[in-house]
Design an enzyme around this catalytic site. Structure first.
Site, PDB file in Angstrom:
ATOM      1  N   ARG A   1       0.916  -1.207  -0.095  1.00  9.09           N
ATOM      2  CA  ARG A   1       0.177  -0.045   0.105  1.00  9.09           C
ATOM      3  C   ARG A   1       1.037   1.428  -0.002  1.00  9.09           C
ATOM      4  O   ARG A   1       1.794   1.412   0.850  1.00  9.09           O
ATOM      5  CB  ARG A   1      -0.803  -0.055   1.164  1.00  9.09           C
TER       6      ARG A   1
ATOM      7  N   HIS B   1      -2.978  10.953   1.048  1.00  9.02           N
ATOM      8  CA  HIS B   1      -2.273  10.687   2.386  1.00  9.02           C
ATOM      9  C   HIS B   1      -1.693  12.166   2.938  1.00  9.02           C
ATOM     10  O   HIS B   1      -0.439  12.373   2.996  1.00  9.02           O
ATOM     11  CB  HIS B   1      -1.335   9.817   2.172  1.00  9.02           C
TER      12      HIS B   1
ATOM     13  N   GLU C   1      -7.196   8.331   6.711  1.00 10.85           N
ATOM     14  CA  GLU C   1      -7.495   8.804   8.203  1.00 10.85           C
ATOM     15  C   GLU C   1      -8.142  10.171   8.100  1.00 10.85           C
ATOM     16  O   GLU C   1      -7.366  11.156   8.391  1.00 10.85           O
ATOM     17  CB  GLU C   1      -5.947   8.934   9.020  1.00 10.85           C
TER      18      GLU C   1
ATOM     19  N   ASN D   1      -7.143   1.669   9.985  1.00  9.55           N
ATOM     20  CA  ASN D   1      -5.647   1.809  10.856  1.00  9.55           C
ATOM     21  C   ASN D   1      -6.027   1.783  12.120  1.00  9.55           C
ATOM     22  O   ASN D   1      -6.822   2.481  12.576  1.00  9.55           O
ATOM     23  CB  ASN D   1      -5.096   3.215  10.140  1.00  9.55           C
TER      24      ASN D   1
ATOM     25  N   TYR E   1      -3.773   1.751  15.945  1.00  5.70           N
ATOM     26  CA  TYR E   1      -2.658   2.131  16.635  1.00  5.70           C
ATOM     27  C   TYR E   1      -2.553   1.898  18.342  1.00  5.70           C
ATOM     28  O   TYR E   1      -1.638   1.276  18.878  1.00  5.70           O
ATOM     29  CB  TYR E   1      -1.838   3.407  16.392  1.00  5.70           C
TER      30      TYR E   1
ATOM     31  N   GLU F   1      -3.215  -0.322   8.298  1.00  6.89           N
ATOM     32  CA  GLU F   1      -2.082   0.063   8.864  1.00  6.89           C
ATOM     33  C   GLU F   1      -2.161  -0.515  10.362  1.00  6.89           C
ATOM     34  O   GLU F   1      -3.104  -0.181  10.854  1.00  6.89           O
ATOM     35  CB  GLU F   1      -1.894   1.492   9.132  1.00  6.89           C
TER      36      GLU F   1
HETATM   37  C1  PNW Z   1      -0.997   7.209  10.716  1.00  5.63           C
HETATM   38  N1  PNW Z   1      -2.775   9.867  16.518  1.00  5.63           N
HETATM   39  O1  PNW Z   1      -0.967   8.481  11.629  1.00  5.63           O
HETATM   40  C2  PNW Z   1      -0.500   7.541   9.319  1.00  5.63           C
HETATM   41  O2  PNW Z   1      -1.380   7.019   8.499  1.00  5.63           O
HETATM   42  C3  PNW Z   1       0.746   7.387   8.851  1.00  5.63           C
HETATM   43  O3  PNW Z   1       1.195   8.261   8.075  1.00  5.63           O
HETATM   44  C4  PNW Z   1       1.787   7.612  10.211  1.00  5.63           C
HETATM   45  O4  PNW Z   1       3.077   7.587   9.942  1.00  5.63           O
HETATM   46  C5  PNW Z   1       1.190   6.356  11.126  1.00  5.63           C
HETATM   47  O5  PNW Z   1      -0.116   6.307  11.707  1.00  5.63           O
HETATM   48  C6  PNW Z   1       2.131   6.184  12.458  1.00  5.63           C
HETATM   49  O6  PNW Z   1       1.729   7.592  13.194  1.00  5.63           O
HETATM   50  C7  PNW Z   1      -1.413   8.730  12.999  1.00  5.63           C
HETATM   51  O7  PNW Z   1      -2.351  10.646  16.955  1.00  5.63           O
HETATM   52  C8  PNW Z   1      -0.951   9.983  13.502  1.00  5.63           C
HETATM   53  O8  PNW Z   1      -3.987   9.115  17.110  1.00  5.63           O
HETATM   54  C9  PNW Z   1      -1.661  10.412  14.496  1.00  5.63           C
HETATM   55  C10 PNW Z   1      -2.495   9.577  15.123  1.00  5.63           C
HETATM   56  C11 PNW Z   1      -3.030   8.259  14.511  1.00  5.63           C
HETATM   57  C12 PNW Z   1      -2.225   7.968  13.103  1.00  5.63           C
END
Ligand code: PNW
Length: 464
Positions: free
Chosen positions: A76, A120, A166, A295, A297, A369
């Site tokens: 991707r 993006h 996002e 995505n 995290y 992601e």
């Molecule tokens: C994503 N938050 O960004 C993006 O899709 C990527 O480009 C990035 O490198 C990756 O996650 C890691 O950060 C985020 O604050 C940035 O919750 C910030 C957040 C979540 C996703």
């Protein structure tokens, strides 16, 4: 227990253009808001920017060779709008078309399936100046026109399209907290921006379905990010707070697409600041995604903030959208933290996948992601990153559990293929499975990539 994944599961890694390409003035590229933001003093760590990044623009053939050696099946990446249209409007820049065309051909020559994100975060600077970027309604039409160019030039070979990456981050970090481009701080603009993003997605999807899909036969969707929100205590108040927090995060963007409108709780609490969809727009947006891109995290506890008590935003300076929710977020002090200070909570992904399945009638989900930043160093030509391997093993285990319980998860992309420009955090947050030395630009495969190659090879966590 071999924990095998379904047939045809898409196994890959993900990147984005500005984070890896560099070559910021090559091939007739126009400026975008991240070029401008990163060149503005004080906006990024150590003043770093993506001017050079991983220089993937010039090294993409080597990077693809590396992917092929690791047996990765899908990749991707994103197209930088201002390589295709330097001003985001009007004329097409042939050098940009050629670059992505060669990249796609190279992937296919190595039997790697391209998954293309159209946006993006690299809003053309000219569109920002002349039409207020995502704050302006006209941008939705310019986006659809840009998408048409991409479908026309690449759709013979690209069968998986993601309109936007996002939208929550664009709206919240770009227009609420001001920590990402274009750096604005507002309690109402995030809602307007989100509205336009949803319409832009739907307009692009309509172009694809009406003008290209029959001939090209691909699919189109949108990728949203969401953390899991777990009730801090088992009280009805905290359970409602967790639910509301998910609605203000993910359902804000996905209810319109799967149900035709914003969640009722947002309408109640945001009032006039939440724009309305017309009947015609509801028809346009409803059912506008062929798959659910996610995505993921991290996870936090959510608690109700009683009336009369101030809402303190756990993460950022500006309460705004959090005050609308009246939710307080906290982390368990026992949770392991990554370099981003994001808690590692694999079961949160399982719960989130089940929540999505249930709310939206079990749509096909692709995890576009998931990954972590760890402080990896190269020693004697090797890069040991055991924490990343443990992270991926934990999260993939959780994905497997969700599938066993009925979630229709069809693919998983590790963020990221290689260390890259981590936006406002700069280069010291390393998310890659391939280490990049940002002085020499040398690539070193990390141990986690070898581990992941094994998982991909058997499409399962353990040998059968
Ligand atoms: C994503 N938050 O960004 C993006 O899709 C990527 O480009 C990035 O490198 C990756 O996650 C890691 O950060 C985020 O604050 C940035 O919750 C910030 C957040 C979540 C996703």
């Amino acid at each position: 227990m071999s924990r095998t994944f379904p047939p045809n599961f898409a196994w890959g890694t993900a990147t984005s253009a500005y984070q890896i390409e560099g070559a910021w003035q090559a091939g007739g590229k126009g400026l975008h808001i991240w070029d401008v933001f990163a060149h503005t003093p004080g906006k990024t760590a150590r003043g770093e920017n993506g001017d050079v990044a991983c220089d993937h623009y010039h090294r993409f053939r080597d990077d693809i060779k590396l992917m092929a050696e690791l047996g990765l099946k899908a990749y991707r990446f994103s197209i930088l709008w201002t390589r295709i249209q330097p001003d985001g409007m009007g004329e097409v820049n042939q050098a940009g078309i050629d670059f992505y065309s060669e990249l796609i051909d190279e992937l296919l020559a190595h039997s790697i399936t391209p998954w293309v994100t159209l946006h993006h975060w690299d809003m053309p600077a000219a569109l920002q100046l002349e039409h207020d970027g995502w704050l302006g309604r006209k941008t939705t039409d310019y986006f659809a026109a840009y998408a048409r160019i991409c479908f026309a030039h690449f759709g013979d070979r690209v069968k998986h399209w993601i309109t936007l990456n996002e939208s929550w981050v664009i709206a919240m970090l770009g227009f609420h907290d001001g920590v990402f481009a274009p750096g604005r701080t507002s309690d109402s603009e995030p809602y307007r921006v989100a509205h336009h993003l949803i319409l832009a997605h739907a307009k692009a999807a309509k172009v694809y379905r009406e003008e290209f899909k029959a001939e090209q036969g691909g699919v189109i969707g949108m990728t949203n990010n969401c953390d899991w929100r777990h009730p801090k205590t088992d009280t009805p108040e905290d359970r409602a707070a967790a639910q509301r927090s998910l609605e203000f995060f993910l359902a804000w963007f996905t209810d319109p697409i799967y149900k035709g409108d914003y969640p009722a709780v947002m309408r109640e609490r945001v009032g006039d600041r939440l724009p309305e969809f017309t009947a015609e727009e509801k028809e346009l947006i409803t059912g506008s995604s062929d798959f659910f891109g996610l995505n993921h995290y991290n996870t936090m506890y959510a608690a109700e903030v009683p009336e009369g008590q101030e809402v303190e935003n756990y993460v950022y300076a500006n309460a705004g959208v959090f005050a609308d929710q009246r939710v307080a977020l906290t982390a368990d002090p026992n949770w392991e933290l990554t370099d981003m200070q994001w808690p590692v909570v694999p079961w949160g992904l399982r719960e989130l996948l089940l929540w999505i399945s249930e709310r939206y009638g079990n749509p096909p989900i692709y995890i576009t992601e998931n990954g972590c930043a760890t402080p990896d160093v190269v020693v004697d030509g090797k890069c040991a990153d055991p924490r990343r391997t443990a992270f991926l093993e934990g999260y993939l285990g959780a994905v497997h559990e969700a599938i066993e319980r009925g979630a229709d998860v069809r693919g998983y992309f590790v963020w990221s293929l290689m260390d890259n420009f981590e936006w406002a955090s700069g280069y010291d947050k390393r998310f890659g499975m391939v280490h990049v030395d940002f002085d020499t630009l040398e690539r070193t495969v990390k141990d986690s990539a070898r581990w992941y190659a094994g998982v991909v090879g058997r499409s399962g966590l353990e040998a059968a």
